[in-house]
Write an enzyme that holds these catalytic residues in place. Structure first.
Site, PDB file in Angstrom:
ATOM      1  CB  ILE A 238     103.850  24.872 117.099  1.00  0.00           C
ATOM      2  CG1 ILE A 238     103.015  25.275 118.316  1.00  0.00           C
ATOM      3  CG2 ILE A 238     103.201  23.694 116.356  1.00  0.00           C
ATOM      4  CD1 ILE A 238     102.771  24.180 119.313  1.00  0.00           C
ATOM      5  CE  LYS A 239     109.721  18.725 113.146  1.00  0.00           C
ATOM      6  NZ  LYS A 239     109.476  17.327 112.755  1.00  0.00           N
TER       7      LYS A 239
END
Length: 352
Positions: A238-239
């Protein structure tokens, strides 16, 4: 850059960042980054052997190889912000080979950029650094401007040019979010079937998320839920943007919340705000990498190192930094990437 250099660079923020002890989610409750992340976390999942191999290629590459942390160079701003605006200060990056060179010489785990950029140099570099193909973008040539992520190519095309992973953005909360969620879910399913890892830019975007002049698109509660939607979509990484406040749900008066989200599960310290994001990534089972942010000039080094310290002490797994690296001379960009990586290599900087 050693530990003392890092502390000195952060100046007045030293005490609040290095001495902080988190009392929200205890550190021992998190799944922490480690060299065994593939064996300890991903082997338990439904990811197939090819996905595990490609994830391992990312985790084992660059200066952070075999640490459990990742440093990724993202260059999609030539689409998201226009090429002219992004590369005017450093025109060498109109040539996509220099983007890949910066990632390699900067010691990154992977390079994340567009179909076009990677396709131009695929046979020369696909075996030298893991490719992360960004499959959708928001383009700024429509007038009046709109904010809508659209696909720029197929998952199969990313696989054909040698990608280890695909990346996508969803503007959660936007008018087109339902379509984006469906498209990305289908793309991630196909990518996993072909053996590629999946990285999701979990951004929130809605003009209504601003109240009394305060933008809550980067509030911990809103971004935390965006992260939780992202891991539900089976993202492998996840960014997310670094949280800078809390209370978005209550200020805007939408969605659902609980008082404990604000007085027990989070606190004002930026490490606690970021830890709430980590907790929403299945308590750290899915790695969280935060963004470095826009380039502001002389403060870029200190700001980037600060974000890395916050992410690491919160239980995150790395930083994804683009503009601050490529909007400066090449050697300075390499040095900036290395400085960020030094935070994750420092044994003195531990989880709060």
């Amino acid at each position: 850059m050693n530990y003392d250099d890092i502390r000195a660079l952060l100046g007045k923020d030293q005490e609040s960042l290095f001495e902080h002890v988190s009392h929200t989610f205890p550190g021992e409750s998190l799944h922490k980054p480690s060299p065994a992340v593939i064996d300890d976390i991903f082997v338990q999942t439904n990811r197939n052997a090819q996905v595990l191999r490609n994830l391992a290629s990312i985790y084992r590459h660059g200066r952070l190889g075999d640490t459990g942390y990742v440093s990724i160079l993202p260059v999609d701003q030539d689409i998201e912000h226009t090429a002219g605006a992004s590369f005017a200060v450093n025109p060498m990056y109109f040539d996509p080979e220099n983007i890949v060179r910066l990632a390699i010489e900067g010691g990154c785990n992977a390079v994340a950029t567009t179909f076009g950029n990677l396709a131009m140099v695929s046979r020369k570099y696909a075996h030298k650094i893991p490719f992360l193909v960004k499959i959708n973008h928001n383009e700024l040539l429509t007038y009046p401007a709109k904010y809508e992520q659209i696909l720029f190519g197929s998952v199969k095309e990313a696989w054909n040019l040698g990608a280890a992973a695909i990346g996508a953005t969803i503007y959660f909360g936007s008018e087109g979010s339902s379509r984006q969620i469906t498209e990305v879910a289908n793309a991630f399913e196909e990518a996993h079937s072909l053996g590629m890892a999946c990285v999701l830019w979990c951004y929130t975007r809605n003009g209504g998320f601003t109240k009394d002049g305060i933008n809550y698109e980067t509030a911990a509660d809103i971004t935390g839920q965006a992260n939780h939607l992202g891991v539900t979509l089976r993202a492998d990484i996840i960014k997310q943007k670094m949280p800078d406040r809390n209370g978005g749900f209550t200020a805007i008066n939408f969605s659902k919340s609980h008082p404990a989200m604000y007085d027990k599960l989070s606190a004002d310290n930026p490490i606690d705000l970021c830890r709430y994001q980590v907790a929403n990534c299945y308590m750290g089972r899915i790695p969280l990498i935060n963004s470095g942010g826009e380039s502001k000039g002389e403060s870029d080094l200190a700001d980037s190192v600060k974000n890395a310290v916050i992410n690491k002490r919160a239980g995150g797994s790395g930083l994804i930094l683009g503009r601050r690296a490529f909007q400066r001379p090449f050697k300075e960009g390499v040095a900036l990437l290395n400085a960020i990586q030094d935070v994750y290599l420092s044994k003195e900087i531990t989880i709060a």
